[in-house]
Design an enzyme around this catalytic site. Structure first.
Site, PDB file in Angstrom:
ATOM      1  N   GLU B 104       0.807  -1.217   0.000  1.00  0.00           N
ATOM      2  CA  GLU B 104       0.000   0.000   0.000  1.00  0.00           C
ATOM      3  C   GLU B 104       0.841   1.268   0.000  1.00  0.00           C
ATOM      4  OE1 GLU B 104      -0.445  -2.605   1.968  1.00  0.00           O
ATOM      5  OE2 GLU B 104      -2.300  -3.458   1.183  1.00  0.00           O
ATOM      6  N   HIS B 173     -10.919  -5.521   9.171  1.00  0.00           N
ATOM      7  CA  HIS B 173     -11.748  -5.183   8.017  1.00  0.00           C
ATOM      8  C   HIS B 173     -12.900  -4.246   8.382  1.00  0.00           C
ATOM      9  CE1 HIS B 173      -9.690  -8.760   6.509  1.00  0.00           C
ATOM     10  NE2 HIS B 173     -10.095  -8.469   5.301  1.00  0.00           N
TER      11      HIS B 173
END
Lengths: 374, 379
Positions: B104, B173
């Site tokens: 990322e 998540h």
């Protein structure tokens, strides 16, 4: 499967691995040596240009260090001893290419044509980046280590996809090769075949931490192989070798053959910055041994031996260096004025209401002549 | 404290996808959707999901401006794990919508370089908590480049991040990470609560010269509304009144907007007329709309799913009391998740704000001019 059709994995690896020892054209005393593999010698006029750039870079560095010791600029990160890499990085590029420097790469910025006073803006203290990155195609000097490596990679891919043959060159140090961004950038560069060159100036120290505690790799150039990035190692104090290997790396990238990682073995002769005390972590004997391998002296001896530099040319270079230093002294003496509201005006393209309110508050502080007015 | 209304509010009624629809339009929109109040959409418009509206916004932005490109993990062939980028690679080619290595920081750094070159990257960071490796790039470069360079380098880009809980996901998540970005000067932070806003705000974000963190409430991805696309609502930076009311203002955004509307509906049964402000944009913050509403109602409850401590709600409460002090009849209260790491999925409804928790806050708004007993107990 492609490896089978091109002679097996061994052949692929052989193309990517660096030479077993650093590429050299010139020994420590300025004598030519035949340790340059298949690399082509740079044109003579480029060597003379590099010499001037290196002398100017060293004079600038000495001047900035002196100003820092006088307290007239903030702690300055010297690149003395790394002039061959600094000049080499700038001279390897065309005007349309991009340079992604760190805070220690003021020599490269100077050689790229950035105004010396703008190079010093961060340590003069009025701006984080004093130059227009688009004017010289030089990204702002990056202070968080290796974070500029993915920027150079992304920019290089964007340039290629636009159909240009522009190349990006990312400057890094040995410490930065431990940062995740270095590895992510190498990986992205290889996957996207980015026209980017990563030049690691291995100057042996990340502030105080020696290379032996930074990495157990055979040499930092070997970090390329795991990503499928072609790598080379070069004697970073041999300007001829640095110019030659970087020319090859830039050509490789420009030709669409993908990125290259170049490790230049060099040495940080000075402290990390003028606020550092290197006697706490390294021996004078070690520093002295590197003094005998000085890149400027080495190129000077080589050029004189080759008849490419005479007394008159040397005197002219010295005069230009002194003029540069005098210009820096004079420029720093005049405090650059930046409007206090400058700290608010560029955060967003247009100040949103909440910042416009704060700007008005700052202006009324200034009107009141209070703390903020100074 | 809820003894006066046990029959109307049961703990399970407000959790996650079990939210009851409130009216015909909301019912058509499916569970969890806030009604789309922007424009005058015909009832016959096809029902569009929030994910579908986001996809359409990307598609239209890419068609309108060839500098716009989409990158991230699994955004290419797969079309994104939430299918928001579905079909873009086929429509625009693999240089306009492409998969990246799984890194990322590298993705965001790569996008910064592309933005420096004049492109307009739209990055998908796959999940809230998986965006954290990119934090240094976001804070030290995306947010600061404009200021660092005196406005010469402006990394115009959008970082799309699915966020928040309520979808029964495993750990890492379900984070509500908006406060990290909102605290970072130089970013704009936007989150839609309606299908119309999903389209309109994403188009605005892509067109915006500043970098925008675009937070997509996962629990609303499959909410549906009858909306004719393309559609444009209030511009980025402006809040929207989702429900007019006289007694108390609920200030909220993103995933908790439908919950606020549901609580308002239930509260009406007790005689509380609740106004709901959907911020839409956390940064820039629309003080004008919030202040005007609280000055009308005199009471304010701030609602978000993220933990409350040092959260966006704390900033909102501070701004409201700074600007509305003389209009306030009660302290500004916050209804938030607890100050805990996001819990395991079978327990997440105990963490998330519920209608019951919101009504409890309404009840503590000192209607009888009595101090809140909760804060008097230990003094």
């Amino acid at each position: 499967m492609t490896t089978e059709t091109t002679g097996g994995l061994g052949a692929v690896v052989a193309k990517l691995l660096p030479s077993p020892s650093p590429i050299r054209f010139v020994d420590d005393g300025g004598e030519p040596v035949d340790e340059h593999g298949g690399y082509r010698p740079p044109p003579d006029e480029l060597l003379v240009q590099a010499y001037e750039a290196m002398v100017l870079g060293r004079r600038f560095d000495a001047q900035a260090t002196a100003l820092a010791r006088q307290g007239r600029i903030a702690a300055f990160p010297s690149s003395v001893g790394q002039e061959a890499c600094q000049a080499g990085a700038a001279l390897a590029l065309r005007p349309g290419d991009w340079l992604f420097p760190t805070y220690r790469d003021s020599g490269a910025l100077l050689s790229r044509g950035v105004d010396p006073l703008d190079v010093l803006a961060p340590v003069r203290g009025h701006r984080h980046c004093g130059y227009d990155p688009y004017a010289h195609r030089c990204a702002p000097m990056s202070t968080p280590l290796a974070t500029q490596a993915p920027h150079g990679t992304g920019l290089a891919v964007a340039a290629r996809w636009k159909g240009t043959d522009e190349v990006a060159l990312v400057l890094l140090g040995d410490g930065a090769t431990s940062e995740g961004d270095f590895h992510e950038a190498l990986n992205f560069a290889a996957v996207f075949r980015a026209p980017v060159v990563f030049l690691v100036q291995n100057n042996r120290y990340a502030i105080s931490v020696p290379l032996s505690q930074q990495s157990a790799a055979p040499s930092l150039a070997y970090k390329g192989i795991g990503y499928g990035v072609r790598a080379e190692q070069v004697d970073g104090n041999d300007a001829v070798a640095v110019l030659s290997v970087l020319a090859e790396a830039v050509d490789h990238a420009r030709a669409g053959l993908g990125p290259m990682l170049v490790e230049a073995h060099t040495y940080r002769m000075g402290p990390h910055t003028s606020a550092d005390d290197p006697t706490r972590y390294r021996d004078e004997a070690e520093v002295a041994s590197w003094r005998g391998r000085d890149p400027v002296e080495r190129l000077r001896a080589y050029l004189r031996r080759r008849g490419l530099l005479d007394d008159a040319a040397e005197a002219a270079v010295t005069a230009r260096a002194e003029a540069l230093a005098a210009g820096v002294r004079a420029g720093v003496a005049h405090d650059a004025h930046v409007a206090p509201t400058d700290i608010i005006d560029h955060v967003y393209a247009a100040a949103p209401a909440f910042l416009a309110e704060q700007r008005a508050a700052l202006l009324s502080e200034l009107d009141a002549g209070g703390e903020g007015a100074r | 404290m809820t003894t006066s209304r046990p029959a109307l509010v049961s703990p399970g009624a407000s959790a996650g996808s079990a939210e009851p629809a409130r009216d015909a339009r909301a019912r058509a929109a499916g569970p969890g959707a806030a009604p789309d109040t922007a424009g005058s959409q015909p009832r016959s418009a096809p029902a569009v999901s929030m994910a579908g509206a986001l996809n359409r916004a990307l598609r239209d932005a890419m068609a309108a401006d060839e500098r716009v490109l989409v990158l991230g993990e699994d955004v290419g062939r797969l079309g994104g794990v939430f299918r928001v980028t579905d079909g873009l690679r086929a429509a625009f080619g693999e240089r306009r919508c492409f998969d990246t290595p799984l890194a990322e920081a590298g993705i965001v750094g790569f996008a910064v370089g592309m933005a420096m070159y004049g492109l307009r990257p739209v990055v998908e960071l796959q999940f809230d908590a998986f965006a954290y490796p990119a934090f240094e790039q976001v804070v030290s470069h995306v947010a600061k480049l404009g200021a660092r360079t005196g406005g010469r380098v402006r990394p115009s880009m959008v970082l799309r991040i699915p966020y928040g809980g309520g979808v029964g996901a495993v750990e890492h998540h379900s984070d509500s990470s908006e406060a990290y970005y909102a605290h970072t000067a130089g970013l704009k932070v936007v989150t839609p609560a309606t299908v119309t806003d999903a389209y309109s705000l994403l188009r605005d974000a892509i067109d915006d010269p500043d970098p925008v963190v675009f937070l997509e409430p996962k629990r609303l991805y499959w909410s549906r509304s009858p909306v004719d696309l393309p559609v444009r609502a209030e511009p980025l930076g402006q809040a929207a009144l989702r429900r007019a009311g006289r007694d108390v203002t609920v200030v909220t955004y993103g995933p908790t907007v439908p919950l606020a509307l549901e609580a308002a509906q239930v509260a009406a049964g007790y005689g509380w007329d609740v106004e709901v402000v959907d911020l839409r944009s956390i940064v820039p913050f629309d003080d004008d709309t919030v202040v005007a509403s609280v000055r009308r109602t005199g009471r304010c409850v701030v609602l978000h799913e993220a933990q409350g401590f040092a959260g966006v709600g704390a900033e909102i409460a501070a701004r409201v009391q700074e600007r509305c002090f003389h209009s306030l009849a009660a302290p500004v209260l916050r209804v938030t998740g607890w100050d805990v790491p996001y819990p395991a999925p079978k327990l997440e409804h105990h963490h998330q704000p519920s209608v019951a928790r919101i009504l409890d806050a309404f009840e503590r708004l000192q209607w009888d001019d009595e101090p809140d007993a909760r804060w008097l107990a230990d003094t």
